[in-house]
Design a protein around this motif. Structure first.
Motif, PDB file in Angstrom:
ATOM      1  N   ALA A  21       0.953  -1.360  -0.032  1.00 56.18           N
ATOM      2  CA  ALA A  21       0.072   0.032  -0.003  1.00 56.18           C
ATOM      3  C   ALA A  21       0.893   1.317  -0.197  1.00 56.18           C
ATOM      4  CB  ALA A  21      -1.076  -0.090   1.312  1.00 56.18           C
ATOM      5  N   SER A  22       0.579   2.203  -0.810  1.00 55.61           N
ATOM      6  CA  SER A  22       1.173   3.363  -0.744  1.00 55.61           C
ATOM      7  C   SER A  22       0.764   4.551   0.175  1.00 55.61           C
ATOM      8  CB  SER A  22       1.323   4.015  -2.062  1.00 55.61           C
ATOM      9  OG  SER A  22      -0.034   4.173  -2.766  1.00 55.61           O
ATOM     10  N   PHE A  23      -0.567   4.210   0.523  1.00 54.33           N
ATOM     11  CA  PHE A  23      -1.354   5.167   1.426  1.00 54.33           C
ATOM     12  C   PHE A  23      -2.248   4.320   2.217  1.00 54.33           C
ATOM     13  CE2 PHE A  23      -4.604   8.150   2.738  1.00 54.33           C
ATOM     14  CZ  PHE A  23      -3.955   9.259   2.962  1.00 54.33           C
ATOM     15  N   VAL A  24      -1.996   4.541   3.661  1.00 52.56           N
ATOM     16  CA  VAL A  24      -3.013   3.641   4.777  1.00 52.56           C
ATOM     17  C   VAL A  24      -3.814   4.624   5.384  1.00 52.56           C
ATOM     18  CG1 VAL A  24      -3.071   2.180   6.568  1.00 52.56           C
ATOM     19  CG2 VAL A  24      -1.173   2.098   4.727  1.00 52.56           C
TER      20      VAL A  24
ATOM     21  N   ASP B  22       8.860   1.645   2.551  1.00 51.33           N
ATOM     22  CA  ASP B  22       9.553   2.945   2.980  1.00 51.33           C
ATOM     23  C   ASP B  22       8.692   4.100   2.694  1.00 51.33           C
ATOM     24  OD1 ASP B  22      11.436   1.338   3.982  1.00 51.33           O
ATOM     25  OD2 ASP B  22      12.838   1.698   2.441  1.00 51.33           O
ATOM     26  N   ASP B  23       7.939   4.278   1.616  1.00 46.77           N
ATOM     27  CA  ASP B  23       7.477   5.354   1.184  1.00 46.77           C
ATOM     28  C   ASP B  23       6.101   5.703   1.431  1.00 46.77           C
ATOM     29  OD1 ASP B  23       9.513   6.400  -0.127  1.00 46.77           O
ATOM     30  OD2 ASP B  23       9.166   5.279  -1.970  1.00 46.77           O
ATOM     31  N   ALA B  24       5.522   4.630   2.278  1.00 42.97           N
ATOM     32  CA  ALA B  24       4.104   4.704   2.495  1.00 42.97           C
ATOM     33  C   ALA B  24       3.854   5.702   3.346  1.00 42.97           C
ATOM     34  CB  ALA B  24       3.438   3.343   3.015  1.00 42.97           C
ATOM     35  N   ILE B  25       2.379   6.490   3.263  1.00 38.69           N
ATOM     36  CA  ILE B  25       2.132   7.216   4.433  1.00 38.69           C
ATOM     37  C   ILE B  25       1.217   6.706   5.189  1.00 38.69           C
ATOM     38  CG2 ILE B  25       0.650   9.389   4.288  1.00 38.69           C
ATOM     39  CD1 ILE B  25       1.903  10.250   1.683  1.00 38.69           C
TER      40      ILE B  25
END
Ligand code: NAD
Length: 311
Positions: A85-88, A112-115
């Motif tokens: 997931a890139s955004f949670v 590493d890049d997920a918000i």
């Protein structure tokens, strides 16, 4: 159309709404809840709500109900729900200990890049992200109920949140048709509740002070101020109501100061004022009619949201 994956943690009212909004813009969504029956129930509710929205012409986005529903999956494993997931968006109970626990779990499963974004209405982001390894990727994206029709999202960073996480969250919110505003720093109540509570304090004083009935004080908003606030905020109202802001302040500063000086202290929200307001509100909308009235409200908000989109 989006190919990014969104993780939703908590599948109550707000989790379901976020899932539908993200899917309407083509994102793949996976919902996790600590209570497995909540996930299956959420998927059923989402399907029937998407069908109702389509029948009433209120479905968001360009995809069919089937295509939107196919983008939403459920999982009984947080690890699986968050993988890739890139955004949670966290939507669990509004309790500090629960938010702290869930954020420390979530950070183990994301890249590493997920918000990591919280839906919290009142708890400040620094209260549940301070000790996290990925705290610079955490913030709050606070929706307004019902988020499907009221698109505002308040983005609240903690003091350590990276600017890039804030910027990316704004872009994601815009990509799903929500309207983000960014607080430059966290303050109790964020923006919405600070403004809402200022209004509540004055309507309370007006009723308690015997100036207006509860019904009439609500009409001041619903038949007056609220109509223009659906399209422009108080500062733009001022700018337009004179020859610009400077001219408005030259004309009205004195009277604003005079009225503000007459406001009196913050109400205690107890005693006879409280009893009177409860009595008037219960008479207007009996407790067994609240659900009916909520549906009435949502139908009207949906129509207003559509009007604003179509104008
Ligand atoms: P809700 O009670 O409807 O749903 C919460 C869900 O979280 C439940 O399904 C519960 O099983 C799940 N949950 C609890 N602990 C969990 C855990 N450890 N892991 C995974 N799931 C867990 O609540 P809601 O009204 O959807 O509110 C969710 C959040 O959104 C809260 O922070 C709330 O303040 C915020 N919010 C609510 C509203 C509103 O009007 N309801 C508006 C804006 C923001």
């Amino acid at each position: 159309m989006e190919s990014q994956k969104i993780g939703i943690v908590g599948s109550g009212l707000i989790g379901r709404s976020w899932a539908m909004i993200f899917a309407s813009a083509g994102y793949s969504v996976t919902i996790f809840d600590i209570e497995p029956s909540q996930v299956s129930n959420a998927l059923k509710l989402i399907k029937s709500q998407l069908e109702e929205l389509s029948e009433s012409g209120m479905l968001r986005g360009t995809l069919s109900v089937e295509a939107q529903f196919a983008l939403i999956k459920g999982s009984n494993s947080m690890e699986e729900a968050l993988a890739g997931a890139s955004f949670v968006q966290e939507c669990v109970f509004e309790k500090l200990e629960v938010k702290q626990k869930v954020f420390s779990e979530m950070e183990q499963y994301v890249g590493d890049d997920a918000i990591l974004s919280s839906s919290s209405s009142c708890i400040m982001p620094s209260q549940f992200t301070e000790n996290l390894k990925r705290r610079n990727q955490c913030l709050i994206s606070h929706p307004i109920n019902p988020p499907y029709y009221a698109p505002l999202v308040e983005i609240i960073p903690a003091p350590w949140t990276d600017q890039s996480a804030i910027d990316r969250t704004r872009t994601i919110m815009e990509s799903i048709g929500q309207v983000p505003v960014t607080l430059k720093k966290e303050v109790p109540g964020f923006a919405v509740n600070r403004i809402q509570y200022a209004i509540i304090a004055e309507v309370w004083r007006l009723v308690e002070g015997g100036v207006l009935s509860a019904d009439d004080v609500d009409k001041v908003m619903s038949a007056g101020l609220g109509l223009r606030y659906a399209f422009l905020g108080p500062l733009e109202v001022m700018h337009l109501n004179a020859e610009g802001m400077q001219s408005y302040m030259e004309r009205y500063t004195q009277s604003i100061e005079h009225v503000l000086g007459n406001f009196g202290p913050t109400p205690t929200f107890t005693g006879s004022g409280l009893e009177q307001i409860i009595k008037e509100m219960d008479a207007k909308i009996p407790l067994d009619k609240l659900e009916e009235r909520r549906q009435w409200r949502d139908t009207r908000l949906a129509a207003l949201a559509k009007l604003k989109r179509d104008l």
